[in-house]
Design a protein around this motif. Sequence first.
Motif, PDB file in Angstrom:
ATOM      1  N   ALA A 167      57.470  67.065  57.080  1.00 45.99           N
ATOM      2  CA  ALA A 167      56.741  68.293  57.396  1.00 45.99           C
ATOM      3  C   ALA A 167      55.243  68.023  57.441  1.00 45.99           C
ATOM      4  CB  ALA A 167      57.050  69.365  56.370  1.00 45.99           C
ATOM      5  N   LEU A 168      54.633  68.443  58.527  1.00 41.64           N
ATOM      6  CA  LEU A 168      53.189  68.342  58.676  1.00 41.64           C
ATOM      7  C   LEU A 168      52.507  69.650  58.286  1.00 41.64           C
ATOM      8  CD1 LEU A 168      53.053  66.576  62.141  1.00 41.64           C
ATOM      9  CD2 LEU A 168      52.550  65.546  59.912  1.00 41.64           C
ATOM     10  N   TYR A 169      53.118  70.756  58.705  1.00 41.39           N
ATOM     11  CA  TYR A 169      52.456  72.042  58.510  1.00 41.39           C
ATOM     12  C   TYR A 169      53.494  73.154  58.435  1.00 41.39           C
ATOM     13  CZ  TYR A 169      49.011  75.743  59.028  1.00 41.39           C
ATOM     14  OH  TYR A 169      48.220  76.849  58.806  1.00 41.39           O
ATOM     15  N   VAL A 170      53.311  74.047  57.481  1.00 41.80           N
ATOM     16  CA  VAL A 170      54.124  75.261  57.347  1.00 41.80           C
ATOM     17  C   VAL A 170      53.180  76.438  57.529  1.00 41.80           C
ATOM     18  CG1 VAL A 170      55.540  76.665  55.807  1.00 41.80           C
ATOM     19  CG2 VAL A 170      55.737  74.171  55.732  1.00 41.80           C
ATOM     20  N   GLY A 171      53.583  77.390  58.349  1.00 37.21           N
ATOM     21  CA  GLY A 171      52.724  78.543  58.578  1.00 37.21           C
ATOM     22  C   GLY A 171      53.513  79.793  58.883  1.00 37.21           C
ATOM     23  N   LEU A 172      52.762  80.854  59.110  1.00 42.38           N
ATOM     24  CA  LEU A 172      53.384  82.122  59.482  1.00 42.38           C
ATOM     25  C   LEU A 172      52.509  82.829  60.505  1.00 42.38           C
ATOM     26  CD1 LEU A 172      51.696  84.647  58.048  1.00 42.38           C
ATOM     27  CD2 LEU A 172      52.871  83.841  56.043  1.00 42.38           C
ATOM     28  N   THR A 173      53.116  83.746  61.207  1.00 41.65           N
ATOM     29  CA  THR A 173      52.402  84.566  62.163  1.00 41.65           C
ATOM     30  C   THR A 173      53.066  85.932  62.230  1.00 41.65           C
ATOM     31  OG1 THR A 173      51.589  84.731  64.440  1.00 41.65           O
ATOM     32  CG2 THR A 173      53.756  83.741  64.151  1.00 41.65           C
ATOM     33  N   SER A 174      52.283  86.925  62.563  1.00 42.53           N
ATOM     34  CA  SER A 174      52.847  88.266  62.751  1.00 42.53           C
ATOM     35  C   SER A 174      53.082  88.534  64.237  1.00 42.53           C
ATOM     36  CB  SER A 174      51.911  89.322  62.166  1.00 42.53           C
ATOM     37  OG  SER A 174      50.650  89.260  62.805  1.00 42.53           O
ATOM     38  N   ARG A 175      52.826  87.515  65.051  1.00 41.07           N
ATOM     39  CA  ARG A 175      52.999  87.624  66.502  1.00 41.07           C
ATOM     40  C   ARG A 175      53.894  86.495  66.996  1.00 41.07           C
ATOM     41  NH1 ARG A 175      47.079  86.846  67.966  1.00 41.07           N
ATOM     42  NH2 ARG A 175      47.394  85.330  66.367  1.00 41.07           N
ATOM     43  N   GLN A 215      46.263  73.350  54.081  1.00 38.54           N
ATOM     44  CA  GLN A 215      45.107  73.402  53.189  1.00 38.54           C
ATOM     45  C   GLN A 215      45.258  74.493  52.147  1.00 38.54           C
ATOM     46  OE1 GLN A 215      41.734  73.751  55.774  1.00 38.54           O
ATOM     47  NE2 GLN A 215      41.725  71.586  56.215  1.00 38.54           N
ATOM     48  N   LYS A 216      45.821  75.619  52.535  1.00 40.48           N
ATOM     49  CA  LYS A 216      46.084  76.678  51.564  1.00 40.48           C
ATOM     50  C   LYS A 216      47.290  77.475  52.025  1.00 40.48           C
ATOM     51  CE  LYS A 216      42.765  79.922  53.426  1.00 40.48           C
ATOM     52  NZ  LYS A 216      41.650  80.752  53.223  1.00 40.48           N
ATOM     53  N   PRO A 217      48.116  77.941  51.134  1.00 42.74           N
ATOM     54  CA  PRO A 217      48.033  77.576  49.719  1.00 42.74           C
ATOM     55  C   PRO A 217      48.418  76.129  49.530  1.00 42.74           C
ATOM     56  CG  PRO A 217      50.018  78.827  50.128  1.00 42.74           C
ATOM     57  CD  PRO A 217      49.240  78.791  51.417  1.00 42.74           C
ATOM     58  N   LYS A 218      47.819  75.498  48.582  1.00 48.15           N
ATOM     59  CA  LYS A 218      48.133  74.099  48.298  1.00 48.15           C
ATOM     60  C   LYS A 218      49.583  74.005  47.841  1.00 48.15           C
ATOM     61  CE  LYS A 218      43.918  72.257  48.462  1.00 48.15           C
ATOM     62  NZ  LYS A 218      43.536  71.511  49.583  1.00 48.15           N
ATOM     63  N   ALA A 219      50.233  72.921  48.218  1.00 44.29           N
ATOM     64  CA  ALA A 219      51.582  72.687  47.713  1.00 44.29           C
ATOM     65  C   ALA A 219      51.474  72.471  46.211  1.00 44.29           C
ATOM     66  CB  ALA A 219      52.203  71.473  48.394  1.00 44.29           C
ATOM     67  N   LYS A 220      52.280  73.164  45.450  1.00 45.34           N
ATOM     68  CA  LYS A 220      52.196  73.106  43.997  1.00 45.34           C
ATOM     69  C   LYS A 220      53.575  72.844  43.410  1.00 45.34           C
ATOM     70  CE  LYS A 220      48.444  76.447  43.576  1.00 45.34           C
ATOM     71  NZ  LYS A 220      47.380  75.549  43.352  1.00 45.34           N
ATOM     72  N   ASN A 221      53.553  72.349  42.230  1.00 43.49           N
ATOM     73  CA  ASN A 221      54.759  72.199  41.452  1.00 43.49           C
ATOM     74  C   ASN A 221      55.000  73.541  40.760  1.00 43.49           C
ATOM     75  OD1 ASN A 221      56.335  71.821  39.036  1.00 43.49           O
ATOM     76  ND2 ASN A 221      56.085  69.617  39.329  1.00 43.49           N
ATOM     77  N   LEU A 222      56.179  74.101  40.893  1.00 41.26           N
ATOM     78  CA  LEU A 222      56.452  75.404  40.290  1.00 41.26           C
ATOM     79  C   LEU A 222      56.253  75.410  38.775  1.00 41.26           C
ATOM     80  CD1 LEU A 222      59.512  77.040  42.084  1.00 41.26           C
ATOM     81  CD2 LEU A 222      57.165  77.846  41.984  1.00 41.26           C
ATOM     82  N   ASP A 223      56.525  74.269  38.111  1.00 42.78           N
ATOM     83  CA  ASP A 223      56.324  74.203  36.670  1.00 42.78           C
ATOM     84  C   ASP A 223      54.842  74.348  36.312  1.00 42.78           C
ATOM     85  OD1 ASP A 223      59.030  73.888  36.174  1.00 42.78           O
ATOM     86  OD2 ASP A 223      58.919  71.697  36.336  1.00 42.78           O
TER      87      ASP A 223
END
Length: 119
Positions: free
Chosen positions: A45-53, A106-114
């Motif tokens: 995965a390079l990029y995860v995003g969302l759009t409302s369009r 870049q945001k939100p940064k990938a984080k460890n849930l713990d």
Amino acid sequence: MADLAKIWFESRTELKTRDIFDAKGQLNDNGTGAVYVYFNENNEALYVGLTSRHVKARLYDQTSPHKQKLWWGQWQTMRFLQISDDMDRQILEFLLILAYAPTCNQKPKAKNLDELLPN
């Protein structure tokens, strides 16, 4: 939870190639909003995003023109899932960032849930 979201997302989507993405009318995107993931040739995965369009609309946003980003030239396949509710899109995007750990978000940064939700 993030891994379950990834499995759920992948079971409801199919890989789309760059040729399908570029071809007019081939994405079957109805423009009601979506969460998407772009992958490189190694299926990372390079990029995860969302759009409302429409998914392609993100290419031309003034605040986030995807085609001007370094990762844009590196993606080979993508997946997207149409989700009309904004909060549902945000939750799924966050879970997929956790699950895929994309290299170019870049945001939100990938984080460890713990770390995010300590005991």
